[in-house]
Design a protein around this motif. Structure first.
Motif, PDB file in Angstrom:
ATOM      1  N   LYS A   1       7.569  87.785  63.409  1.00  0.00           N
ATOM      2  CA  LYS A   1       7.640  89.014  64.395  1.00  0.00           C
ATOM      3  C   LYS A   1       9.119  89.012  65.057  1.00  0.00           C
ATOM      4  O   LYS A   1       9.454  89.928  65.256  1.00  0.00           O
TER       5      LYS A   1
ATOM      6  N   ARG B   1       3.912  83.308  61.497  1.00  0.00           N
ATOM      7  CA  ARG B   1       3.671  84.760  61.783  1.00  0.00           C
ATOM      8  C   ARG B   1       4.582  85.223  63.267  1.00  0.00           C
ATOM      9  O   ARG B   1       5.143  86.061  63.220  1.00  0.00           O
ATOM     10  N   THR B   2       4.632  84.250  64.086  1.00  0.00           N
ATOM     11  CA  THR B   2       5.529  84.375  65.143  1.00  0.00           C
ATOM     12  C   THR B   2       6.761  84.507  65.006  1.00  0.00           C
ATOM     13  O   THR B   2       7.613  85.608  65.392  1.00  0.00           O
TER      14      THR B   2
ATOM     15  N   SER C   1      -2.613  84.211  53.802  1.00  0.00           N
ATOM     16  CA  SER C   1      -2.529  85.436  55.046  1.00  0.00           C
ATOM     17  C   SER C   1      -1.002  86.036  55.032  1.00  0.00           C
ATOM     18  O   SER C   1      -1.044  86.912  55.782  1.00  0.00           O
ATOM     19  N   LEU C   2      -0.138  84.957  54.600  1.00  0.00           N
ATOM     20  CA  LEU C   2       1.325  85.485  54.952  1.00  0.00           C
ATOM     21  C   LEU C   2       2.070  85.717  53.693  1.00  0.00           C
ATOM     22  O   LEU C   2       3.278  86.051  53.540  1.00  0.00           O
TER      23      LEU C   2
ATOM     24  N   ASP D   1      -4.273  79.288  52.236  1.00  0.00           N
ATOM     25  CA  ASP D   1      -4.310  80.255  53.185  1.00  0.00           C
ATOM     26  C   ASP D   1      -3.242  81.188  52.724  1.00  0.00           C
ATOM     27  O   ASP D   1      -1.852  81.149  53.016  1.00  0.00           O
TER      28      ASP D   1
ATOM     29  N   ASP E   1       2.785  75.956  60.434  1.00  0.00           N
ATOM     30  CA  ASP E   1       1.539  76.281  60.427  1.00  0.00           C
ATOM     31  C   ASP E   1       1.461  78.014  60.515  1.00  0.00           C
ATOM     32  O   ASP E   1       2.312  78.602  61.038  1.00  0.00           O
ATOM     33  N   PRO E   2       0.446  78.511  59.986  1.00  0.00           N
ATOM     34  CA  PRO E   2       0.462  80.040  60.103  1.00  0.00           C
ATOM     35  C   PRO E   2       0.627  80.679  61.109  1.00  0.00           C
ATOM     36  O   PRO E   2       1.522  81.712  61.319  1.00  0.00           O
ATOM     37  N   ALA E   3       0.154  80.230  62.469  1.00  0.00           N
ATOM     38  CA  ALA E   3       0.527  81.100  63.748  1.00  0.00           C
ATOM     39  C   ALA E   3       2.139  80.971  64.180  1.00  0.00           C
ATOM     40  O   ALA E   3       2.548  82.028  64.343  1.00  0.00           O
ATOM     41  N   THR E   4       2.656  79.803  63.846  1.00  0.00           N
ATOM     42  CA  THR E   4       4.032  79.796  64.234  1.00  0.00           C
ATOM     43  C   THR E   4       4.843  80.569  63.211  1.00  0.00           C
ATOM     44  O   THR E   4       5.812  81.087  63.406  1.00  0.00           O
TER      45      THR E   4
ATOM     46  N   ARG F   1       8.009  75.100  62.832  1.00  0.00           N
ATOM     47  CA  ARG F   1       6.574  74.472  62.128  1.00  0.00           C
ATOM     48  C   ARG F   1       6.017  75.163  61.231  1.00  0.00           C
ATOM     49  O   ARG F   1       6.449  76.618  61.204  1.00  0.00           O
TER      50      ARG F   1
END
Length: 476
Positions: A167, A163-164, A222-223, A220, A158-161, A156
């Motif tokens: 990592k 970023r995961t 952030s990435l 956004d 979205d930023p959270a996915t 996906r």
């Protein structure tokens, strides 16, 4: 002491990005300042399978045969369900040749080389379908190979996915280089080869975040530093690995191709061919036209709503749906003299070709027909192409017919499209599905402890295997 060779392969590391980040990359900066200045170019097409096969064997793609001109979505389904064409390179690689000459080799995680085969030493390979890892022989007992399994599937967006995902790939790269260091110290290897693929995936998925000029640059940001972080990570880990190398070991650090943005525009080659009588839309039935419409709208919807991960899961679970994505773009190939290969498909590429229907072109008219098509495309595309050539002008080999009759390289920003009855230049609608794309003219090539030869300033991927064998004193 005899000469030894280390080859570090980093999939998709790009020389232009590396230059952009060079002040933050002390290992590469030192290599660049102290080593020979050699520019590397990839193969055509600059696909990872095709390129690494050339690095391993020293053969061009028409000679080794690891080359496909198919829809990238169909190809991605194949990657998820089929192992690579390792049979075409097995026994022909530089480490196979060295093994037969008694050299001790260590080959770690090579692309398109699963399952591993017998070598004079150790070979550890990773499946690109399941991520499972096998070794030859059962040599490694003190390392958990499962730590080397990569993430699977399209994420996906979205930023959270995302970023995961970054990592997970960071952890993978750290584990890979920890493994490489431990294996390097296990024995006195004549050839030590190690490969990491994570950067290719990261650049495919995160390219729009690092490129403010991208039409898909997110609000956004952030990435925005993710790709930079990976270049810094590789620089650090390669630097640590190089501290283990003595002066008698020549090191090559190579990539198979570079990376850039997905083209935002399509050049619809089929429409050019239709307007000049080479392509026919006659006898197209209603079902085929519906499928074409569904494909076009589907790509647009998937891109605009970030649904690439959903499409990937559907195509994996229900392979029959790939018909919608791979059906010809509203024309009849049986009654057409020429049409584009399906390389553009759901993802726009700057490279591809035109296939000539030999059933409709008499043998004595083939070259004249091909020449007319090349002239037509050059005249129409003008400043949008780098080159348009006969396939034989690029390569020679027993597998040359795997290539389309005419091959095309467009300038950055333009991808080959196969739509008809549409403007010749149109929006691609695919740059947000997988934003990054391969570049053939910007792979990296660095040398440490190499014999200086100032007369060499450019190489191809086919030159690497012969150079490895030459250092070891092996003639082919």
């Amino acid at each position: 002491m005899s000469k030894k060779v280390m080859v570090i392969g980093i999939d998709s590391m790009d020389s232009l990005l590396l230059d952009k980040y060079i002040d933050d990359l002390p290992t590469f900066k030192k290599l660049k300042d102290s080593g020979p200045k050699i520019r590397s170019t990839s193969v055509f097409p600059p696909d990872s399978d095709t390129a690494w096969a050339s690095i391993y064997t020293g053969l061009n793609p028409a000679e080794h045969g690891v080359v496909k001109f198919v829809d990238p979505l169909e190809k991605s389904i194949g990657i998820q369900t089929q192992e690579s064409e390792s049979d075409l390179v097995r026994g022909k690689t530089f480490w196979d040749i060295a093994s037969r000459r008694g050299k001790k080799v260590c080959v770690l995680l090579p692309h398109i080389a699963y399952p591993p085969w017998k070598v004079n030493g150790v070979m550890v390979s990773r499946s690109r379908i399941s991520g499972s890892i096998k070794q030859y022989p059962d040599y490694i007992e003190d390392y958990d190979l499962q730590k080397l399994r990569p993430p699977i599937g399209v994420p996906r967006r979205d930023p959270a996915t995302m970023r995961t995902l970054a990592k997970e790939y960071q952890d993978l790269v750290i584990n890979e280089f920890d493994f490489f260091q431990k294996m390097y110290l296990k024995d006195d290897w004549d050839i030590f080869f190690c490969y990491s693929s994570a950067l290719d995936a990261i650049q495919h998925y995160f390219w729009n975040y690092c490129d403010p000029e991208s039409q898909d640059y997110p609000e956004d940001d952030s990435l925005k530093d993710i790709i930079w972080e990976f270049y810094v990570l590789y620089d650090t880990l390669i630097g640590k690995l190089l501290t283990l190398v003595d002066s008698e070991t020549t090191v090559f650090i190579v990539s198979d191709h570079g990376h850039g943005g997905r083209p935002p525009k399509l050049v619809n080659i089929n429409e050019i061919l239709r307007l000049h009588g080479f392509l026919s839309c006659e006898n197209m039935n209603v079902t085929s036209n519906i499928f074409c419409w569904l494909r076009s709208k589907g790509i647009e919807i998937i891109s605009k709503h970030d649904l690439g991960w959903v499409a990937s899961k559907i195509l994996t679970m229900i392979p029959q749906t790939k018909r919608i994505s791979t059906i010809t773009g509203g024309f009849n190939p049986e009654s057409s003299i020429a049409y584009t290969t399906d390389l553009s498909g759901i993802k726009a590429y700057t490279y591809g070709g035109v296939k000539i229907n030999r059933d409709l072109v008499p043998p004595d008219e083939y070259e004249a027909t091909r020449g007319k098509i090349i002239s037509l495309l050059r005249d129409t595309l003008q400043d949008k192409y780098v080159w348009i050539e006969k396939r034989e002008d690029l390569y020679d080999g027993e597998f040359i017919e795997k290539y389309p009759d005419v091959i095309i390289q467009l300038h950055e920003g333009h991808g080959l499209g196969n739509n008809v009855k549409t403007p010749i230049l149109s929006d691609a609608y695919s740059s947000n599905i997988v934003p990054g794309s391969h570049r053939g003219d910007t792979p990296i090539f660095f040398v440490l402890n190499g014999k200086s030869n100032n007369s060499i300033n450019e190489i191809t991927l086919m030159d690497i295997a012969p150079e490895v064998l030459k250092i070891l004193g092996i003639s082919q």
